[in-house]
Design an enzyme around this catalytic site. Structure first.
Site: not given
Length: 327
Positions: A29, A49-50, A92, A110
């Site tokens: 990121a 973000s969590r 994902h 990916k």
């Protein structure tokens, strides 16, 4: 298209930059965000973000105006036009499904998902929502690999007979690391194996036969995998990854070969060998930043054109050489 508005049409695209949201705050990121800063027309608008503290710290480091403490808040942010998903592989599907359901265009790191059932589900959802979805397989935008595809299309090495590719290095990681975690999408195939597999699909087309053998770790993830792929017309691809390997690839034809001598995932160039004459070198332009700007630019071109998948590799299986490169 859901998630975009009418202000993006024609010449107005240059007046209204595309606003990116970043979902997750890890190393990839960071690298992608740094390259967005170098990409004309891109604005990094928000991060999620969590953990709200982690999001705020990431936002402070990268001068991002808004930090969200949940993925849902990012999905609902009205000032975000497209979201880049950079979580570990195993998360994902959950993240992309939520974003697509909210009508958010998505570029997902990916591999898109950890299995084909999940991938088909996301593609179906993107179609239903009329929303853009793309896997961030950055290597397929590398100019050297695009040149290799054009050479094959032009018959530079005759009929393609086989491709050999190997990619890997020794990863000494703790058993609690994500690479050893099945739930997080660990293992050689999903981490590095996707590159030679994508290369084979890109240059040879969709396979009709696949044989694979793997050496498994005690946790159940693959430490080393070899794959033999058969393609219609007789071409084959031999792929090996996750040991200490050359990171190179060769495409063999009836009248020559094309070497990708190093870093097949981001090669600095390729070499064409014909039956007669000296080898011809095709160097790629120097990478700007971390090398992710090309895929970000492709996403923005597609969004501005109202597309729901990338021009050069749509959701449906594509035939090799179906697109001539015009980037």
């Amino acid at each position: 298209m859901i998630g975009l508005d009418k202000r993006w049409s024609g010449d107005s695209a240059h007046e209204h930059p595309i606003r990116w949201g970043i979902l997750a705050t890890g190393g990839i990121a960071t690298a992608f965000t740094e390259d967005l800063r170098r990409t004309p027309g891109a604005v990094v608008a928000a991060v999620a973000s969590r953990d709200a503290g982690t999001a705020r710290a990431f936002a402070a480091r990268h001068a991002i105006p808004r930090a969200h403490g949940s993925w849902r808040d990012l999905a609902d942010d009205p000032d975000v036009d497209v979201v880049y998903v950079a979580t570990p592989h195993g998360y994902h599907h959950q993240a992309v499904e939520m974003l697509l359901d909210a009508g958010r265009p998505v570029l997902c790191e990916k591999p898109l998902t950890v299995n084909s059932v999940q991938a088909r589900g996301l593609i179906t959802l993107a179609r239903e929502r009329g929303t853009f979805l793309m896997e961030a397989m950055w290597m397929l935008l590398n100019p050297a690999l695009r040149k290799a595809a054009d050479l094959l299309a032009d018959g530079a090495i005759g009929e393609v007979r086989s491709l050999h590719a190997e990619l890997g290095w020794r990863a000494e990681v703790d058993r609690r690391h994500r690479l050893r975690d099945v739930a997080a999408g660990g293992g050689a195939l999903l981490d590095v194996g996707v590159y030679p597999v994508a290369l084979a699909h890109f240059l040879l087309g969709s396979p009709d036969r696949i044989h694979a053998r793997a050496q498994l770790a005690p946790e159940g993830v693959d430490e080393h995998t070899s794959i033999l792929i058969g393609h219609p017309g007789g071409a084959t691809a031999s792929l090996t990854f996750a040991a200490t390997l050359s990171q190179a690839a060769v495409v063999y034809g009836t009248r020559g070969r094309i070497d990708i001598p190093v870093n097949l995932f981001n090669p600095p160039g390729i070499v064409l060998h014909r039956e007669v004459g000296e080898p011809v070198h095709f160097p790629a332009p120097a990478v700007i930043g971390n090398g992710y700007g090309l895929e970000a630019a492709e996403v923005m071109r597609c969004l501005l054109a109202g597309r729901t998948s990338r021009r050069w590799c749509p959701w449906t299986a594509h035939s090799r050489f179906s697109v001539r490169w015009t980037l």
